[in-house]
Write an enzyme that holds these catalytic residues in place. Structure first.
Site, PDB file in Angstrom:
ATOM      1  N   ARG A 125       0.798  -1.214   0.000  1.00 25.28           N
ATOM      2  CA  ARG A 125       0.000   0.000   0.000  1.00 25.28           C
ATOM      3  C   ARG A 125       0.837   1.273   0.000  1.00 25.28           C
ATOM      4  O   ARG A 125       0.577   2.200  -0.776  1.00 25.28           O
ATOM      5  CB  ARG A 125      -0.886   0.061   1.248  1.00 25.28           C
ATOM      6  N   THR A 126       1.822   1.342   0.880  1.00 25.79           N
ATOM      7  CA  THR A 126       2.539   2.609   1.023  1.00 25.79           C
ATOM      8  C   THR A 126       3.246   2.959  -0.282  1.00 25.79           C
ATOM      9  O   THR A 126       3.136   4.076  -0.783  1.00 25.79           O
ATOM     10  CB  THR A 126       3.538   2.523   2.198  1.00 25.79           C
ATOM     11  N   LYS A 139      26.632  -3.972  -3.022  1.00 30.28           N
ATOM     12  CA  LYS A 139      28.094  -3.867  -3.179  1.00 30.28           C
ATOM     13  C   LYS A 139      28.740  -3.185  -1.985  1.00 30.28           C
ATOM     14  O   LYS A 139      29.933  -2.921  -1.985  1.00 30.28           O
ATOM     15  CB  LYS A 139      28.428  -3.066  -4.445  1.00 30.28           C
ATOM     16  N   ARG A 193      11.638   3.761   3.098  1.00 26.86           N
ATOM     17  CA  ARG A 193      11.257   2.771   4.124  1.00 26.86           C
ATOM     18  C   ARG A 193      12.474   1.894   4.372  1.00 26.86           C
ATOM     19  O   ARG A 193      13.087   1.393   3.412  1.00 26.86           O
ATOM     20  CB  ARG A 193      10.079   1.928   3.671  1.00 26.86           C
ATOM     21  N   HIS A 240       5.760   6.051  11.483  1.00 26.61           N
ATOM     22  CA  HIS A 240       5.142   5.924  10.154  1.00 26.61           C
ATOM     23  C   HIS A 240       4.165   7.095   9.978  1.00 26.61           C
ATOM     24  O   HIS A 240       2.950   6.934  10.014  1.00 26.61           O
ATOM     25  CB  HIS A 240       4.416   4.575  10.081  1.00 26.61           C
TER      26      HIS A 240
HETATM   27  C1  NCD Z   1       2.187  -1.106   8.226  1.00 30.07           C
HETATM   28  C2  NCD Z   1       3.691  -0.923   8.305  1.00 30.07           C
HETATM   29  O1  NCD Z   1       4.399  -1.151   7.322  1.00 30.07           O
HETATM   30  O2  NCD Z   1       4.121  -0.490   9.366  1.00 30.07           O
HETATM   31  N1  NCD Z   1       1.736  -1.267   6.914  1.00 30.07           N
HETATM   32  C3  NCD Z   1       1.402  -0.169   6.175  1.00 30.07           C
HETATM   33  O3  NCD Z   1       2.222   0.685   5.903  1.00 30.07           O
HETATM   34  N2  NCD Z   1       0.126  -0.034   5.805  1.00 30.07           N
HETATM   35  C4  NCD Z   1       1.650  -2.120   9.172  1.00 30.07           C
HETATM   36  C5  NCD Z   1       2.204  -3.510   9.165  1.00 30.07           C
HETATM   37  O4  NCD Z   1       3.101  -3.863   8.399  1.00 30.07           O
HETATM   38  O5  NCD Z   1       1.712  -4.293   9.979  1.00 30.07           O
END
Ligand code: NCD
Length: 310
Positions: free
Chosen positions: A57-58, A86, A107, A135
Site C-alpha cells: 500500500r505505502t 556492493k 522505508r 510511520h
Molecule cells: C504497516 C507498516 O508497514 O508499518 N503497513 C502499512 O504501511 N500499511 C503495518 C504492518 O506492516 O503491519
C-alpha cells in the site's frame, strides 16, 4: 501556511495546525484521487521511492499519488538489486538519489534511517516506516479516516490493539491522537505494551491513556478500534512470537460487546486479526482507509513541494 521544503520523518515534525492543513488539502484531493478530475500540478517533478523493506500500500499509493498529480516516479523495492549489495552506505545512496529527484520517500528496517536520510538530502524526505520507529504518513491517513467517519477527533475514545511495542503505525498514531485530544486505550499482551516513552509523550500532551490486556472489556465504550498485526519480522526470538500470535481477533461475537457505531480500522496487511465476516459490515473501514492513502499522500507531496493544486 507553507510546508515547502520540510521533511516528514515523525508526526512530531508537524504542529496541530499543520496536521489539519494537510487533512484539509487531502479533502481537496479526493476528486483527483478518484480520477474524477485531472491535474498536472507536479508535472516535471520526480519522486524517488526507496523501499528497503516490503510494502504494498505505502509504495503503490505514493506512486499513484504522484501519477495523479502529473509527476514522475523512480525507485526500487528490491535493495539487493542496487549498489547497496556492493556495500554502498545509505548516506551515499541518499546523496545520489537526492541529485536525481525532487522528493524522496524511504522505508528501511532501521529506526532513525529516515532521519539520517533527511540529514543528507537537500530535498524533502518522507519517512514511510523506519523499523519499529515511526510511520507519519500512515498516521495522517489514519487521522483522515477517523475524521471522515466520525467528523471529529477531539473527545473520541480510541482503542489501539495488538502489537503496540513493535508497531510503528500505533507509535505515530498514539502521539497524534493525544495531540488532537482523543481518549486512548492501549490493548496488548503484557510483552507487547506501548513503549514507555510514547506513553510519557501522550501524558505530556495531557492525555491519560489506559493500558489493558482484555480486549472485550476495552471495546465496550469506544468509537474506534484500531487493530494491528503482530510484527513477526521484529521479534528477536520466534518462540516469543508464537506465544503472542493470535492473541486478539475481531469478530462479530466481540463486536456484540461494542457500540453499534464503532468503526474497525487496520493499517493492513492483516494476517488473522480481523475475521473476514466483518468485511461486509458497517464497522469495517480498513479498505476505505487504504484508499485514503492516495488523497493524503497527494496532499503531503504537493505541500512539501510547495505546489498548489487547482
Ligand atoms: C504497516 C507498516 O508497514 O508499518 N503497513 C502499512 O504501511 N500499511 C503495518 C504492518 O506492516 O503491519
Amino acid at each position: 501556511m507553507s510546508l515547502k521544503g520540510k521533511d516528514l520523518v515523525s508526526i512530531r515534525d508537524l504542529t496541530k495546525e499543520e496536521i489539519f492543513y494537510i487533512l484539509e488539502r487531502a479533502e481537496d484531493m479526493l476528486p483527483y484521487a478518484k480520477g474524477e478530475k485531472r491535474t498536472t500540478a507536479l508535472k516535471g517533478k520526480i519522486l524517488a521511492t526507496l523501499f528497503f523493506e516490503p510494502s504494498t500500500r505505502t509504495k503503490l499509493s505514493f506512486e499513484t499519488a504522484m501519477h495523479r498529480l502529473g509527476g514522475d516516479v523512480i525507485g526500487f523495492s528490491e535493495p539487493t538489486m542496487t549498489s547497496i549489495r556492493k556495500g554502498e552506505t545509505l548516506a551515499d545512496t541518499i546523496r545520489v538519489v537526492d541529485s536525481y529527484s525532487d522528493i524522496i520517500v524511504i522505508r528501511h528496517s532501521l529506526e532513525g534511517s529516515a532521519r539520517l536520510a533527511a540529514d543528507f538530502a537537500e530535498s524533502p524526505v518522507i519517512n514511510a516506516g523506519d523499523g519499529a520507529g515511526r510511520h507519519p504518513t500512515q498516521c495522517l491517513l489514519d487521522l483522515f479516516t477517523i475524521l471522515k467517519e466520525k467528523g471529529r477527533i477531539e473527545g473520541l475514545k480510541v482503542a489501539l490493539v495488538g502489537d503496540l511495542k513493535y508497531g510503528r503505525t500505533v507509535h505515530s498514531l498514539a502521539y497524534a491522537l493525544a495531540l488532537l485530544g482523543a481518549d486512548l486505550i492501549f490493548v496488548s499482551p503484557e510483552t507487547l505494551r506501548m513503549p514507555k516513552e510514547i506513553i510519557r509523550d501522550c501524558q505530556d500532551l495531557g492525555a491519560e491513556p489506559k493500558s489493558l490486556t482484555n480486549l472485550e472489556r476495552a471495546v465496550r465504550d469506544v468509537d474506534v478500534i484500531y487493530v494491528t498485526r503482530i510484527q513477526k519480522e521484529r521479534f528477536p526470538d520466534p518462540t516469543e512470537y508464537n506465544r503472542v500470535v493470535g492473541s486478539y481477533r475481531i469478530d462479530s461475537e466481540l463486536l456484540q460487546h461494542a457500540r453499534d457505531d464503532v468503526i474497525v480500522m487496520h493499517p493492513l496487511p492483516r494476517v488473522n486479526e480481523i475475521d473476514p465476516e466483518i468485511d461486509g459490515t458497517r464497522h469495517a473501514v480498513y479498505f476505505k482507509q487504504a484508499f485514503y492513502g492516495i488523497p493524503v499522500r497527494m496532499a503531503i507531496l504537493s505541500s512539501l513541494l510547495g505546489v498548489s493544486v487547482e
